[in-house]
Scaffold this motif. Sequence first.
Motif, PDB file in Angstrom:
ATOM      1  N   TYR A  48      -9.205  10.655  18.555  1.00 26.43           N
ATOM      2  CA  TYR A  48      -7.815  10.197  18.638  1.00 26.43           C
ATOM      3  C   TYR A  48      -7.087  10.431  17.321  1.00 26.43           C
ATOM      4  N   SER A  49      -7.738  10.120  16.215  1.00 28.28           N
ATOM      5  CA  SER A  49      -7.107  10.282  14.910  1.00 28.28           C
ATOM      6  C   SER A  49      -6.765  11.746  14.644  1.00 28.28           C
ATOM      7  N   THR A  50      -7.696  12.634  14.968  1.00 27.47           N
ATOM      8  CA  THR A  50      -7.450  14.059  14.766  1.00 27.47           C
ATOM      9  C   THR A  50      -6.335  14.559  15.675  1.00 27.47           C
ATOM     10  N   ALA A  51      -6.366  14.120  16.928  1.00 27.59           N
ATOM     11  CA  ALA A  51      -5.349  14.562  17.879  1.00 27.59           C
ATOM     12  C   ALA A  51      -3.959  14.105  17.468  1.00 27.59           C
ATOM     13  N   ARG A  52      -3.843  12.882  16.951  1.00 24.78           N
ATOM     14  CA  ARG A  52      -2.536  12.384  16.514  1.00 24.78           C
ATOM     15  C   ARG A  52      -1.971  13.251  15.393  1.00 24.78           C
ATOM     16  N   THR A  53      -2.831  13.658  14.472  1.00 25.62           N
ATOM     17  CA  THR A  53      -2.380  14.526  13.386  1.00 25.62           C
ATOM     18  C   THR A  53      -1.939  15.878  13.927  1.00 25.62           C
ATOM     19  N   GLN A  54      -2.692  16.402  14.876  1.00 27.93           N
ATOM     20  CA  GLN A  54      -2.363  17.699  15.454  1.00 27.93           C
ATOM     21  C   GLN A  54      -1.070  17.646  16.264  1.00 27.93           C
TER      22      GLN A  54
END
Length: 217
Positions: A48-54
């Motif tokens: 989730y954290s990575t996806a939010r940044t992307q």
Amino acid sequence: MKTMIKALALGLAPMTAIALTSVPALAQSKLGIAVVDVQRAVGTSAAYSTARTQIQTTYKAQIDNFTTRKNAIDADLRAKGTALDTAMKAAGGKPTPALQAQYEAAQKAQQNGQAELQRIGQPIQLANAYVEEQIGAKLSDALKAAMTKAKVDLILAPDATVSYQPTVDLTDEVITELNALVPSVGITPPAGWQPGRQGQQPAAAAPANPSQQPASR
């Protein structure tokens, strides 16, 4: 994230009711009881954290456009509201055709503004929902794995308890299981994808690439 959490909350609700109405029985049966903050588990998972940044990178144009238009719409509505208040005071609070027309114009502007923002924000909302649904598909397995390792029979949501010791909080353990089960997700939904539709087959999630495809529980 709230849409996904609701489904899990429905699953936890019966257990919550049992726990609150059968405290003596639970105490005697020596059941292992734990607490899990599902929203925090999903929101701080690696995927989730990575996806939010992307999402912030891939949908930057839409996000910037949404912010710009929202600020402009809010300013316009405030100006119309101030003008309407001034006109009402000038009319002594008495309704007039002119005031009615001014009020209807303000209402119409508000409706149009909301529709415009919804249209601009739809791709971002779908990306967030797609991320949440992919992680949510593994949430039950993550909970079961954490329960098994901790020898827990019952999990409660934090707001279903009066008080608990930090040692019974399995949120970090659930995050660990989620990270293992779903290390990454895609953020671009397949064509025609809609949240929560039964039977749809989304594309297999792959590590997101900011140059191709990178939701905000």
